[in-house]
Scaffold this motif. Structure first.
Motif, mmCIF file in Angstrom:
data_model
loop_
_atom_site.group_PDB
_atom_site.id
_atom_site.type_symbol
_atom_site.label_atom_id
_atom_site.label_comp_id
_atom_site.label_asym_id
_atom_site.label_seq_id
_atom_site.Cartn_x
_atom_site.Cartn_y
_atom_site.Cartn_z
ATOM 1 N N ILE A 172 11.924 -6.907 -5.606
ATOM 2 C CA ILE A 172 11.690 -7.594 -4.335
ATOM 3 C C ILE A 172 12.995 -8.146 -3.771
ATOM 4 N N ASP A 173 13.172 -7.889 -2.484
ATOM 5 C CA ASP A 173 14.338 -8.433 -1.778
ATOM 6 C C ASP A 173 13.918 -9.758 -1.122
ATOM 7 N N SER A 174 14.493 -10.827 -1.634
ATOM 8 C CA SER A 174 14.120 -12.161 -1.121
ATOM 9 C C SER A 174 15.113 -12.686 -0.083
ATOM 10 N N THR A 175 16.075 -11.845 0.327
ATOM 11 C CA THR A 175 17.090 -12.287 1.286
ATOM 12 C C THR A 175 16.589 -12.233 2.729
ATOM 13 N N GLY A 176 15.564 -11.478 2.939
ATOM 14 C CA GLY A 176 15.068 -11.312 4.311
ATOM 15 C C GLY A 176 15.850 -10.247 5.055
ATOM 16 N N GLU A 177 16.709 -9.532 4.400
ATOM 17 C CA GLU A 177 17.542 -8.527 5.058
ATOM 18 C C GLU A 177 17.191 -7.098 4.620
ATOM 19 N N SER A 178 16.019 -6.917 4.096
ATOM 20 C CA SER A 178 15.606 -5.576 3.641
ATOM 21 C C SER A 178 15.558 -4.604 4.817
ATOM 22 N N LEU A 179 16.033 -3.421 4.579
ATOM 23 C CA LEU A 179 16.041 -2.381 5.611
ATOM 24 C C LEU A 179 14.761 -1.542 5.597
ATOM 25 N N ALA A 180 13.914 -1.776 4.588
ATOM 26 C CA ALA A 180 12.666 -1.008 4.496
ATOM 27 C C ALA A 180 11.546 -1.749 5.210
ATOM 28 N N SER A 181 10.818 -1.022 6.018
ATOM 29 C CA SER A 181 9.682 -1.605 6.748
ATOM 30 C C SER A 181 8.462 -0.687 6.573
ATOM 31 N N PRO A 182 7.864 -0.693 5.378
ATOM 32 C CA PRO A 182 6.735 0.213 5.113
ATOM 33 C C PRO A 182 5.477 -0.182 5.876
ATOM 34 N N THR A 183 4.757 0.830 6.321
ATOM 35 C CA THR A 183 3.502 0.585 7.036
ATOM 36 C C THR A 183 2.296 1.215 6.322
ATOM 37 N N ASN A 184 2.521 2.332 5.690
ATOM 38 C CA ASN A 184 1.411 3.038 5.049
ATOM 39 C C ASN A 184 1.832 3.679 3.719
ATOM 40 N N ILE A 185 0.845 3.945 2.891
ATOM 41 C CA ILE A 185 1.061 4.673 1.631
ATOM 42 C C ILE A 185 0.153 5.905 1.660
ATOM 43 N N GLU A 186 0.748 7.035 1.534
ATOM 44 C CA GLU A 186 -0.024 8.280 1.503
ATOM 45 C C GLU A 186 -0.203 8.711 0.047
ATOM 46 N N VAL A 187 -1.452 8.803 -0.382
ATOM 47 C CA VAL A 187 -1.762 9.079 -1.792
ATOM 48 C C VAL A 187 -2.487 10.420 -1.951
ATOM 49 N N THR A 188 -1.988 11.210 -2.858
ATOM 50 C CA THR A 188 -2.653 12.462 -3.252
ATOM 51 C C THR A 188 -3.017 12.341 -4.726
ATOM 52 N N PRO A 189 -4.299 12.282 -5.077
ATOM 53 C CA PRO A 189 -4.702 12.113 -6.479
ATOM 54 C C PRO A 189 -4.135 13.221 -7.373
ATOM 55 N N PRO A 190 -4.034 12.974 -8.683
ATOM 56 C CA PRO A 190 -3.501 13.982 -9.604
ATOM 57 C C PRO A 190 -4.263 15.304 -9.485
ATOM 58 N N ASN A 191 -3.505 16.395 -9.484
ATOM 59 C CA ASN A 191 -4.070 17.742 -9.427
ATOM 60 C C ASN A 191 -4.922 17.991 -8.192
ATOM 61 N N GLU A 192 -4.577 17.323 -7.108
ATOM 62 C CA GLU A 192 -5.270 17.523 -5.834
ATOM 63 C C GLU A 192 -4.257 17.881 -4.760
ATOM 64 N N THR A 193 -4.758 18.372 -3.630
ATOM 65 C CA THR A 193 -3.879 18.709 -2.511
ATOM 66 C C THR A 193 -4.220 17.913 -1.251
ATOM 67 N N HIS A 194 -5.394 17.278 -1.269
ATOM 68 C CA HIS A 194 -5.807 16.465 -0.120
ATOM 69 C C HIS A 194 -5.407 15.005 -0.351
ATOM 70 N N SER A 195 -4.896 14.389 0.684
ATOM 71 C CA SER A 195 -4.399 13.007 0.569
ATOM 72 C C SER A 195 -5.182 12.046 1.463
ATOM 73 N N VAL A 196 -4.981 10.767 1.161
ATOM 74 C CA VAL A 196 -5.557 9.707 2.004
ATOM 75 C C VAL A 196 -4.414 8.761 2.390
ATOM 76 N N THR A 197 -4.560 8.130 3.525
ATOM 77 C CA THR A 197 -3.537 7.194 3.993
ATOM 78 C C THR A 197 -4.059 5.758 3.913
ATOM 79 N N LEU A 198 -3.314 4.913 3.210
ATOM 80 C CA LEU A 198 -3.702 3.511 3.006
ATOM 81 C C LEU A 198 -2.716 2.600 3.735
#
Length: 223
Positions: free
Chosen positions: A172-198
């Motif tokens: 965790i970056d506690s400086t407040g200067e992180s350059l990453a701004s994540p909005t979503n996580i795209e997950v594809t379950p093991p041994n699958e090809t279809h994904s979901v967006t969280l």
């Protein structure tokens, strides 16, 4: 004169007798020789025939044994292994049969962790063993694949209603200067090809460094 004739007749009779004896001896010898030869020939033929029969019998026996071991045993082995594989096989969980959610599970203010839970909402047992595929989407619409952490996958078999979890780990970056701004996580379950967006959990701490510093770990059961 009469004496002389008698002597001559007696001599002729003796000669004839000797001649007959000699002839009889020759015939006996020939018969004996012939019988001996015939007996020897018969014995040889019998030996050859017996030897040939043993040889043929041995080859035929070996051939039969080879045929049995080459077909019967192999077939049983293959059939046995095929049955084992079929009876012990569990299908992998499909994306549509999983209810997937992401939550902030940071243990402290320096170690970031997001738990992603997958619940089997299908009607049959399935396997979620292995690594899920994960991409993090940023607010600038870029997507970054997440690398796997150094961990050995564990067997994760889910009965209907059971849950499996895997996590994303980062600093965790506690400086407040992180350059990453994540909005979503795209997950594809093991041994699958279809994904979901969280959605990226709002309470999760900022990522220190780049998305390449985030790692994904293999699934495991929650029990």
């Amino acid at each position: 004169m009469k004496h002389t004739r008698l002597a001559a007749i007696a001599a002729l009779g003796l000669a004839a007798s000797l001649s007959l004896t000699a002839c009889g001896g020759d015939d006996s010898a020939k018969d004996s020789s012939s019988k001996g030869s015939s007996s020897s020939s018969s014995s040889d033929s019998g030996s050859k025939a017996e030897s040939g029969s043993d040889s043929d019998g041995t080859e035929a026996g070996a051939g039969a044994d080879n045929a049995k071991s080459g077909s019967g045993e192999d077939t049983k082995t293959e059939a046995g292994s095929g049955t084992t594989q079929t009876s012990g096989k569990v299908k992998f969980c499909t994306t549509e049969d999983l209810a997937i959610d992401a939550t902030d599970a940071a243990p402290d203010e320096t170690s970031g962790r997001i738990n992603i839970t997958m619940i089997n909402r299908g009607s049959t047992t399935c396997s979620a063993t292995g690594f899920a595929g994960v991409d993090i989407k940023d607010e600038d619409n870029t997507s970054s694949p997440i690398e796997r952490g150094q961990a050995q996958p564990r067997i994760t078999t889910l009965k209907p209603g059971d849950a499996a979890v895997f996590n994303l780990a980062y600093d965790i970056d506690s400086t407040g200067e992180s350059l990453a701004s994540p909005t979503n996580i795209e997950v594809t379950p093991p041994n699958e090809t279809h994904s979901v967006t969280l959605d990226w959990p709002a309470s999760a701490g900022d990522i220190k460094g780049a998305y390449t510093d985030v790692q994904v770990f293999p699934t495991h059961t929650t029990k």
